[in-house]
Design a protein around this motif. Sequence first.
Motif, short mmCIF file in Angstrom:
data_model
loop_
_atom_site.label_atom_id
_atom_site.label_comp_id
_atom_site.label_asym_id
_atom_site.label_seq_id
_atom_site.Cartn_x
_atom_site.Cartn_y
_atom_site.Cartn_z
N ALA A 259 14.98 72.68 -12.82
CA ALA A 259 14.41 71.05 -12.51
C ALA A 259 16.04 70.51 -14.10
N ALA A 260 15.70 70.83 -14.96
CA ALA A 260 16.26 69.75 -16.29
C ALA A 260 18.30 69.96 -16.01
N HIS A 261 18.32 71.13 -15.17
CA HIS A 261 20.00 70.88 -14.79
C HIS A 261 20.65 70.07 -14.14
N GLY A 262 19.51 69.19 -13.56
CA GLY A 262 19.74 67.88 -12.73
C GLY A 262 19.16 66.36 -13.70
N GLU A 263 18.42 66.29 -14.69
CA GLU A 263 17.36 65.61 -14.71
C GLU A 263 18.29 65.51 -17.01
N VAL A 264 18.64 66.12 -17.49
CA VAL A 264 18.96 66.22 -18.37
C VAL A 264 20.58 66.21 -19.00
N GLU A 265 20.92 65.03 -18.50
CA GLU A 265 21.97 64.66 -18.77
C GLU A 265 23.04 65.36 -19.46
N LYS A 266 22.66 65.23 -21.04
CA LYS A 266 23.82 66.47 -22.03
C LYS A 266 23.71 68.29 -21.88
N LEU A 267 22.58 68.12 -20.70
CA LEU A 267 22.65 70.25 -20.35
C LEU A 267 23.83 69.86 -19.51
N MET A 268 25.17 70.64 -20.02
CA MET A 268 26.03 70.81 -18.95
C MET A 268 26.16 71.25 -17.80
N PRO A 269 26.70 71.38 -17.15
CA PRO A 269 26.83 71.81 -15.30
C PRO A 269 27.71 73.57 -15.52
N PHE A 270 26.55 74.25 -16.50
CA PHE A 270 27.13 75.77 -16.38
C PHE A 270 26.29 76.53 -16.74
N LEU A 271 26.55 77.58 -15.74
CA LEU A 271 25.06 78.70 -15.93
C LEU A 271 25.82 80.08 -15.74
N HIS A 272 25.89 80.45 -16.69
CA HIS A 272 25.50 81.84 -17.24
C HIS A 272 24.85 82.69 -16.85
N LEU A 273 24.23 83.67 -15.23
CA LEU A 273 22.78 84.54 -15.26
C LEU A 273 23.27 85.50 -14.11
N PRO A 274 23.51 86.71 -15.15
CA PRO A 274 24.21 88.14 -15.00
C PRO A 274 23.07 88.28 -13.73
N VAL A 275 23.58 89.31 -12.62
CA VAL A 275 23.41 89.53 -11.39
C VAL A 275 23.71 91.43 -12.13
N GLN A 276 24.58 91.31 -12.49
CA GLN A 276 25.02 92.69 -12.19
C GLN A 276 25.03 93.71 -10.80
N SER A 277 24.69 93.95 -10.08
CA SER A 277 24.71 94.09 -8.62
C SER A 277 24.19 93.73 -7.58
N GLY A 278 24.92 94.01 -6.41
CA GLY A 278 24.78 93.63 -5.56
C GLY A 278 24.11 93.95 -3.97
N ASN A 279 23.54 95.36 -4.83
CA ASN A 279 22.57 96.65 -4.08
C ASN A 279 21.30 96.53 -4.59
N ASP A 280 20.20 96.46 -3.87
CA ASP A 280 19.15 96.75 -3.99
C ASP A 280 18.13 97.60 -4.94
N ARG A 281 19.09 99.31 -4.63
CA ARG A 281 18.49 100.44 -4.82
C ARG A 281 19.18 100.33 -6.48
N ILE A 282 20.44 99.68 -6.87
CA ILE A 282 21.42 100.28 -7.33
C ILE A 282 20.68 99.13 -8.54
N LEU A 283 19.71 98.15 -8.38
CA LEU A 283 19.17 96.75 -9.23
C LEU A 283 18.16 97.89 -9.53
N LYS A 284 17.13 98.04 -8.49
CA LYS A 284 15.98 98.81 -8.99
C LYS A 284 16.20 99.74 -9.81
N ALA A 285 17.64 100.79 -9.68
CA ALA A 285 17.60 101.96 -10.52
C ALA A 285 18.01 101.52 -11.77
N MET A 286 18.66 99.98 -11.54
CA MET A 286 18.74 99.71 -13.19
C MET A 286 17.39 98.94 -13.69
#
Length: 453
Positions: A259-286
């Motif tokens: 919500a803060a991303h839409g409400e706090v003007e000083k919070l810049m519109p950029f988000l670094h959100l790592p996923v690491q893989s697109g596969n669920d089996r690999i994500l579980k192994a990680m």
Amino acid sequence: MNRNDTPPKPDKAPATFHVKSFGCQMNVYDGERMAEMLGERGMTPAAEGTEADLVILNTCHIREKAVDKVYSDIGRLRREDGTRPMIAVAGCVAQAEGSEISRRAKSVDIVVGPQAYHRLPDLIDKAGRGEEAVDTDMPLASKFGALPARTKQARPTAFLTIMEGCDKFCTYCVVPYTRGAEISRSWDAILEEAQALVDGGAREITLLGQNVNAWTGEDSKGRMQGMDGLVRELAKINDLKRIRYTTSHPNDMSDGLIAAHGEVEKLMPFLHLPVQSGNDRILKAMNRSHSADSYLRIIERVREARPDIALSGDFIVGFPGETDAEFEDTLKIVEQVRYAQCYSFKYSSRPGTPAADMDGQIPAEVMDERLARLQALINQHQVAFNTATIGRRTDILLERKGRYPGQLIGKTPWLQSVHVTAPDLAIGDMVEVDIVSAGPNSLAGEPSRRKAA
């Protein structure tokens, strides 16, 4: 360096220093704090082009062959006349290797881990007396209370560490072993440091942490807050114009932070959100605590809160056991998200991590091919994102000089670098520009008729 050909130890207490930081933004922050401590001691940074009495290698352990690079850098510190500076190895390689560094490289005087660098002045004294100066403790008490107050800095952007360590224990990662458990700094300490940075000239602050959005603490009224509450409070600092944060974990993207991303003007519109893989089996192994679908749902909610947000991520290719089909799932999630920028790496084994002993280690040539395909797709989306900016009028914060006379470089709210020719402007100015062209890694802009507020 040959162990039997070690340059003699320095014969005087160091008066000048140089800190060389590698790796993440947190290492940059740590390097700045070490420099401030040495300044409190009366030492001064070595002038450009001169040799320092003390050299601190502030190391990172994330990349492949990080340890070998440290020993190579140590060897290069020997001077032409056969002497050498006092040498300190700090950071995550210091934490992982400990006294082994001093054993392998006799010219190293000090080894200090990232949770103990507040003891650096004492270690310098020990080394000067010829005593062992190794400290890789992870004390329960935070080091931050022992650090000096922030000194005035001339840069318009600043880093501020608000938490350290990691409790996630991803199977490929050494951070829990080199940085320790998650520890959040106090509300008051963060606000005090932020105000000091702004008083010193910072107009943009980037909040740092291994899992920065896991920060929690009590506010000045004793109420528990998450990072969204902290961001809202920081936004009240008058001369602070921009707030960013990195690196975040999908598991800690709370409703309040979204919500803060839409409400706090000083919070810049950029988000670094790592996923690491697109596969669920690999994500579980990680040992990642999200699935590809749950990650995409978070992205959808963030975009609902802030439709113009630029997204960034991390990817690892060639994790042990990854099949061609599982790698294709990673390409699919990149296609779905269409990142503005990304970091992507081949898996590299880290001794002591669970993944290092997993079956199915992927051949290097397979990882190379997968990484090339992934990076080509990421670059395609990055170029598209930048190109879509052409014709947009936006504010940039001028951060540094460019290559040509009168050229300055600043960042858009979406963390894109913009080159402008503006001899009448200065570093630290916030200026409105029109974006006139775009390349894969930067934009070109022309100042409009007014400076931004």
